[in-house]
Structure formats: C-alpha cells, structure tokens
Design an enzyme around this catalytic site. Sequence first.
Site, mmCIF file in Angstrom:
data_model
loop_
_atom_site.group_PDB
_atom_site.id
_atom_site.type_symbol
_atom_site.label_atom_id
_atom_site.label_comp_id
_atom_site.label_asym_id
_atom_site.label_seq_id
_atom_site.Cartn_x
_atom_site.Cartn_y
_atom_site.Cartn_z
ATOM 1 N N LYS A 13 0.824 -1.273 -0.041
ATOM 2 C CA LYS A 13 -0.029 -0.104 -0.096
ATOM 3 C C LYS A 13 0.821 1.316 -0.004
ATOM 4 C CE LYS A 13 -2.002 -1.027 4.004
ATOM 5 N NZ LYS A 13 -1.409 -2.409 4.117
ATOM 6 N N ARG A 88 -10.406 0.443 8.227
ATOM 7 C CA ARG A 88 -9.880 -0.823 8.564
ATOM 8 C C ARG A 88 -10.956 -1.636 9.312
ATOM 9 N NH1 ARG A 88 -4.035 0.306 8.467
ATOM 10 N NH2 ARG A 88 -2.860 -1.499 8.633
ATOM 11 N N ARG A 127 11.018 -5.629 5.332
ATOM 12 C CA ARG A 127 10.760 -4.272 5.287
ATOM 13 C C ARG A 127 11.656 -3.205 5.967
ATOM 14 N NH1 ARG A 127 4.790 -2.112 5.610
ATOM 15 N NH2 ARG A 127 4.663 -2.952 7.546
ATOM 16 N N ARG A 160 10.493 -1.459 11.561
ATOM 17 C CA ARG A 160 9.442 -1.012 12.540
ATOM 18 C C ARG A 160 9.393 -1.863 13.472
ATOM 19 N NH1 ARG A 160 4.362 0.179 8.656
ATOM 20 N NH2 ARG A 160 3.545 -0.936 10.359
ATOM 21 N N ARG A 171 -1.378 -8.802 13.777
ATOM 22 C CA ARG A 171 -1.788 -7.933 12.528
ATOM 23 C C ARG A 171 -2.780 -8.767 11.466
ATOM 24 N NH1 ARG A 171 3.533 -5.262 11.262
ATOM 25 N NH2 ARG A 171 2.316 -4.022 9.762
HETATM 26 P P1 ADP Z 1 0.600 -1.788 7.440
HETATM 27 O O1 ADP Z 1 1.437 -0.751 6.523
HETATM 28 O O2 ADP Z 1 1.574 -2.814 7.521
HETATM 29 O O3 ADP Z 1 -0.466 -2.091 6.895
HETATM 30 P P2 ADP Z 1 0.045 0.637 9.089
HETATM 31 O O4 ADP Z 1 1.204 1.420 8.895
HETATM 32 O O5 ADP Z 1 -0.961 0.923 8.148
HETATM 33 O O6 ADP Z 1 0.431 -0.845 8.796
HETATM 34 O O7 ADP Z 1 -0.538 0.670 10.665
HETATM 35 C C1 ADP Z 1 0.274 0.137 11.667
HETATM 36 C C2 ADP Z 1 -0.671 -0.021 12.865
HETATM 37 O O8 ADP Z 1 -1.394 1.318 13.064
HETATM 38 C C3 ADP Z 1 -1.661 -0.934 12.851
HETATM 39 O O9 ADP Z 1 -1.312 -2.219 12.992
HETATM 40 C C4 ADP Z 1 -2.735 -0.496 13.739
HETATM 41 O O10 ADP Z 1 -2.292 -0.592 15.207
HETATM 42 C C5 ADP Z 1 -2.745 0.981 13.470
HETATM 43 N N1 ADP Z 1 -3.592 1.412 12.586
HETATM 44 C C6 ADP Z 1 -3.142 2.227 11.437
HETATM 45 N N2 ADP Z 1 -4.561 2.597 10.781
HETATM 46 C C7 ADP Z 1 -5.410 2.284 11.594
HETATM 47 C C8 ADP Z 1 -6.720 2.140 11.344
HETATM 48 N N3 ADP Z 1 -7.495 2.701 10.312
HETATM 49 N N4 ADP Z 1 -7.605 1.751 12.493
HETATM 50 C C9 ADP Z 1 -7.004 1.084 13.440
HETATM 51 N N5 ADP Z 1 -5.617 1.218 13.655
HETATM 52 C C10 ADP Z 1 -4.945 1.706 12.866
HETATM 53 P P1 ADP Z 2 1.954 -1.951 3.078
HETATM 54 O O1 ADP Z 2 2.029 -0.391 3.387
HETATM 55 O O2 ADP Z 2 0.868 -2.497 2.566
HETATM 56 O O3 ADP Z 2 2.258 -2.545 4.636
HETATM 57 P P2 ADP Z 2 4.586 -1.627 1.827
HETATM 58 O O4 ADP Z 2 4.388 -0.731 0.880
HETATM 59 O O5 ADP Z 2 5.501 -1.155 2.986
HETATM 60 O O6 ADP Z 2 3.279 -2.458 2.378
HETATM 61 O O7 ADP Z 2 5.683 -3.061 1.487
HETATM 62 C C1 ADP Z 2 6.015 -3.781 2.287
HETATM 63 C C2 ADP Z 2 7.441 -4.601 1.908
HETATM 64 O O8 ADP Z 2 7.307 -5.150 0.684
HETATM 65 C C3 ADP Z 2 8.206 -3.189 1.782
HETATM 66 O O9 ADP Z 2 9.312 -3.663 2.186
HETATM 67 C C4 ADP Z 2 8.187 -2.924 0.247
HETATM 68 O O10 ADP Z 2 9.599 -2.408 -0.167
HETATM 69 C C5 ADP Z 2 8.119 -4.289 -0.202
HETATM 70 N N1 ADP Z 2 7.188 -4.540 -1.749
HETATM 71 C C6 ADP Z 2 6.071 -3.397 -1.906
HETATM 72 N N2 ADP Z 2 5.810 -3.919 -3.101
HETATM 73 C C7 ADP Z 2 6.325 -4.982 -3.710
HETATM 74 C C8 ADP Z 2 6.355 -5.801 -4.850
HETATM 75 N N3 ADP Z 2 5.475 -5.443 -5.793
HETATM 76 N N4 ADP Z 2 7.162 -6.519 -4.754
HETATM 77 C C9 ADP Z 2 8.053 -6.997 -4.114
HETATM 78 N N5 ADP Z 2 8.255 -6.221 -2.718
HETATM 79 C C10 ADP Z 2 7.463 -5.265 -2.596
#
Ligand code: ADP
Ligand code: ADP
Length: 217
Positions: A13, A88, A127, A160, A171
């Site tokens: 994302k 979410r 990551r 992280r 998660r």
């Molecule tokens: P990821 O990129 O792995 O999907 P995020 O950075 O979006 O994770 O979120 C990290 C953490 O922040 C989540 O595990 C949750 O604890 C909190 N969080 C983020 N967005 C939301 C949301 N819309 N509702 C509830 N918790 C959230």
């Molecule tokens: P999210 O915000 O959904 O948690 P991220 O964009 O942070 O996901 O991506 C999660 C991890 O996967 C990061 O280390 C990123 O560099 C890697 N990544 C993202 N998209 C791809 C892809 N299409 N192929 C391989 N690795 C990816």
Amino acid sequence: MNVLIMGAPGAGKGTQAAMIAGEFGIPHISTGDALRLAVDQGTAMGQLAKGYMERGELVPDDVMNGIVRERLGQDDCRGGFLLDGFPRTVPQAEALDGILAESGRKIDRVVYLDVDRELLLERVTGRRVCRSCGATYHVRFHPPAKPGVCDKCGGELYQRKDDSAETVRTRLEEYDKKTAPLLAYYRERGVLCRIDGAKPIAEVSEDIRRCLRGPAE
Ligand code: ADP
Ligand code: ADP
Ligand code: ZN
C-alpha cells in the site's frame, strides 16, 4: 478523485500510494504514518495508540475517525485524496461515508492489493523504512543502493518494531477478522479494483494506473 488503497500488512500500500499521489497530484494520507508520528512526538493520541500498535491490534475506531475527519477537512483534500490504511473496519467505512457525505463527496475507487499470506510475511519482515522521509525498502525485493541508507534523502533506514514475525501474526488476524469484510462493502458499491499485488512493483503500478483511469471491475 477520492481513492482508497487497501490490502493486508505488507501488500504494498505505502509503496504504491507514493506513486499514485505523485502521478495523480493528490495528498497521500497514511493513518499508520500519522499514528507513528504522534507516538514519536508523545502526544496524547500517540500515548493512547502506542500499546495497540505494539501488540499489532487496531487502534479504536473513534480515535481513527477523529484523525481522518480532521485531515479530510483540510484544503488540500478538496481536489481529491488517497487514503492508505483507513478504513480498516466496517464502522470506520461507515464513518468515512458520513464524513464525505457532509461535504458532498464520495469514494470513487478502491484499489485492493491482493497478496497471499506467505509472501506478506516475507514482505513485512524484510521491510525497512527511512527515518527522515518515510520511503520504504525491502532487504531483498527493493534494496537501497547502499545498505541502511535511503536512496532518496540519505536518511537512516530502520525496521519497524511491529514488523516482527510475532506481531505480524496478530496484525494478519486483525486484518482477516475486521478489515477483509470491507472488500464486499466496496465491491457492492461498484468501486473496487482487485489487483494482483504479488507482481513486481512496476507492474503493480501499471495495473493501478489502468484501474484509476478506467472503469472499476
Ligand atoms: P501496514 O502498512 O503494515 O498495513 P500501518 O502502518 O498502516 O500498517 O498501520 C500500523 C498500525 O497502526 C496498525 O497495526 C494499527 O495498530 C494502527 N492503525 C493504522 N491505521 C489504523 C486504522 N485505520 N484503524 C485502526 N488502527 C490503525
Ligand atoms: P504496506 O504499506 O501495505 O504494509 P509496503 O508498501 O510498506 O506495504 O510494502 C511492504 C514491503 O514489501 C516493503 O519492504 C516494500 O519494499 C516491499 N514491496 C512492496 N511492493 C512490492 C512488490 N510489488 N514486490 C516486492 N516487494 C514489494
Ligand atoms: Zn529518505
């Protein structure tokens, strides 16, 4: 254009949101980034959110709805926005519809990045994030030119705390239980684009461009 990007933790994302925001000229609103900033700054909201985030649980809906209401009311969102990490839960999606309806807005597209479980685990645990600009890397799939250093700004890369194998499990459970039902919510509204998020970054970007320029599925 008002866009949501959805997918499980590690689906890509944040990576794709940076591309979309840049190319379509809309602000990228990441609730995860907003919460991490609040935790670092030690604000009241940060103190409340910290424990939930460290355990890999969702932060309560009323806190999240408040953050998003405030942010979407700012001027730069008038010409469109990209929400990453919100909603979410079904109550968050309903709150979002209400917030947007108040100003005659709606969600135009939901980009859903579909990635299987095994690959998500590999993505999340490898990551690395830039401490200065927030750019995201992966030790194997998207490594920086110099290990530990951001290509874009020279900042330090870190892992992280919640990207550990144990926390990721919680998660993913939260995602399955509370977030996955939103796919049906948006599919029924005819705005969902399912995209194969397992492809290389550039190919996923291309599929997203096609979705945003054309009709939904
Ligand atoms: P990821 O990129 O792995 O999907 P995020 O950075 O979006 O994770 O979120 C990290 C953490 O922040 C989540 O595990 C949750 O604890 C909190 N969080 C983020 N967005 C939301 C949301 N819309 N509702 C509830 N918790 C959230
Ligand atoms: P999210 O915000 O959904 O948690 P991220 O964009 O942070 O996901 O991506 C999660 C991890 O996967 C990061 O280390 C990123 O560099 C890697 N990544 C993202 N998209 C791809 C892809 N299409 N192929 C391989 N690795 C990816
Ligand atoms: Zn950087």
